[in-house]
Design a protein around this motif. Sequence first.
Motif, PDB file in Angstrom:
ATOM      1  N   LYS A   1      34.374  -9.628  42.892  1.00 31.59           N
ATOM      2  CA  LYS A   1      33.463  -8.599  42.385  1.00 31.59           C
ATOM      3  C   LYS A   1      34.325  -7.445  41.887  1.00 31.59           C
ATOM      4  N   SER A   2      34.132  -7.043  40.621  1.00 23.38           N
ATOM      5  CA  SER A   2      34.954  -5.976  40.062  1.00 23.38           C
ATOM      6  C   SER A   2      34.180  -5.150  39.041  1.00 23.38           C
ATOM      7  N   ASP A   3      34.382  -3.828  39.103  1.00 27.38           N
ATOM      8  CA  ASP A   3      33.840  -2.929  38.073  1.00 27.38           C
ATOM      9  C   ASP A   3      34.977  -2.253  37.304  1.00 27.38           C
TER      10      ASP A   3
ATOM     11  N   PRO B   1      33.063   3.041  30.957  1.00 29.45           N
ATOM     12  CA  PRO B   1      32.669   3.594  29.645  1.00 29.45           C
ATOM     13  C   PRO B   1      31.461   2.853  29.058  1.00 29.45           C
ATOM     14  N   SER B   2      31.475   1.510  29.146  1.00 29.35           N
ATOM     15  CA  SER B   2      30.336   0.759  28.578  1.00 29.35           C
ATOM     16  C   SER B   2      29.089   0.899  29.447  1.00 29.35           C
ATOM     17  N   LEU B   3      29.254   1.022  30.762  1.00 31.15           N
ATOM     18  CA  LEU B   3      28.096   1.228  31.650  1.00 31.15           C
ATOM     19  C   LEU B   3      27.429   2.564  31.347  1.00 31.15           C
ATOM     20  N   MET B   4      28.256   3.596  31.174  1.00 29.02           N
ATOM     21  CA  MET B   4      27.696   4.922  30.855  1.00 29.02           C
ATOM     22  C   MET B   4      26.948   4.888  29.530  1.00 29.02           C
TER      23      MET B   4
ATOM     24  N   ASN C   1      32.313  11.432  27.267  1.00 25.42           N
ATOM     25  CA  ASN C   1      33.436  12.047  26.548  1.00 25.42           C
ATOM     26  C   ASN C   1      34.577  12.403  27.492  1.00 25.42           C
ATOM     27  N   THR C   2      34.211  12.935  28.671  1.00 27.58           N
ATOM     28  CA  THR C   2      35.239  13.272  29.674  1.00 27.58           C
ATOM     29  C   THR C   2      35.988  12.013  30.079  1.00 27.58           C
ATOM     30  N   LEU C   3      35.238  10.945  30.334  1.00 28.97           N
ATOM     31  CA  LEU C   3      35.855   9.687  30.769  1.00 28.97           C
ATOM     32  C   LEU C   3      36.769   9.124  29.674  1.00 28.97           C
TER      33      LEU C   3
ATOM     34  N   ARG D   1      23.647   3.146  29.882  1.00 27.68           N
ATOM     35  CA  ARG D   1      22.665   3.932  30.640  1.00 27.68           C
ATOM     36  C   ARG D   1      22.140   5.118  29.825  1.00 27.68           C
ATOM     37  N   ILE D   2      22.994   5.694  28.988  1.00 26.70           N
ATOM     38  CA  ILE D   2      22.545   6.784  28.108  1.00 26.70           C
ATOM     39  C   ILE D   2      21.496   6.242  27.131  1.00 26.70           C
ATOM     40  N   LYS D   3      21.775   5.055  26.573  1.00 24.72           N
ATOM     41  CA  LYS D   3      20.817   4.427  25.634  1.00 24.72           C
ATOM     42  C   LYS D   3      19.507   4.092  26.346  1.00 24.72           C
ATOM     43  N   SER D   4      19.612   3.678  27.603  1.00 20.51           N
ATOM     44  CA  SER D   4      18.390   3.291  28.325  1.00 20.51           C
ATOM     45  C   SER D   4      17.486   4.490  28.588  1.00 20.51           C
ATOM     46  N   LEU D   5      18.051   5.706  28.622  1.00 18.45           N
ATOM     47  CA  LEU D   5      17.211   6.909  28.763  1.00 18.45           C
ATOM     48  C   LEU D   5      16.273   7.026  27.560  1.00 18.45           C
TER      49      LEU D   5
END
Length: 333
Positions: free
Chosen positions: A129-131, A136-139, A182-184, A142-146
């Motif tokens: 199991k790894s993240d 970056p792609s998860l963020m 952007n910070t990430l 999630r932004i798009k899902s908002l």
Amino acid sequence: MMREFEIERQFQIKIDIIKANKGIYYLKTNKGERCLKKINYGPQKLLFVYGAKEHLINNGFNTVDRYFLNIDGEPYALVNEDLYTLSEWLEGRECDFHNIDEVKIAAATLAKLHEASKGYDPPENSKLKSDLGRWPSLMEKRIKSLDKMRDMIRKKNRKSDFDLLYLKSMDFYKEMGKKALNTLRSSEYDKLCEIAEMEKGFCHHDYTYHNIILGKDNSVSVIDFDYCKREIRTFDISNFMIKVLKRNKWDMSFAKAIIDAYNEVSNLEECEYNVLYAYLQFPQRYWRLANRYYYNEVNWGQNTFDSKLESIINEKEEYLKFLDDFKNEYNTI
């Protein structure tokens, strides 16, 4: 009855008392007190978790809820296609996140756990199991899902209080998400992931008050490693910090206490603070609550959802002040 008989047979115990307790079972057996837990994932994932705990124990971090093995040497019982684990029942109380001294103890314990996790090679037949590298792609997702959730509301004829509150507040949290991304992207996230890959460590991924058990003898046990995975340590630290800070009005002194106590055991590199800041900026709690509501992930009542959203929104000023203070204190991007 069939289940109890199978668990007795496979773990070679005799159950005297069985009591349901917050999603687990307390057992009094002929071999002492035990914790029985039904697992909602497969044996390969469970073997990763089992191996992770054994690795910690072998590296001197032995205050975990270690699994007992069944008659075939596996860390579970299989009953009608359901998996159950058996571990020692750990006496103690949950960590108090309002108590700064207990928070410091928990932070130092997390640092020790991270150090002991290094060099973990999962068992051959387990599922890694790894993240690492995924944030970056998860963020972004999630932004798009908002936006997607906002579109779902707009199509509704009748809008709930939650819907209306979400529509009013969503732009702010979407903006916070973009800032975090952007910070990430401006940080050394990729480099830290490469280092973590080489070090072969892992994170607990659910390091919160009910998984940190304080014993009478000042011992600290960490339990429930179900979500543990390969991950950079700043994820665990930020997750823990948020759980503490939301209970303490985003008080910067708690954040400093956590980082200082962690650094006494294992020093954070300068470049790690930018990644930590990105995680703290990201509106994870807001996204998760909305996601649970619109995709029916949990069956809380309408009032529970409404009050949880209100309380997140009501923290906004304290939260923004905290982010400013953190940025100034640790010279982040």
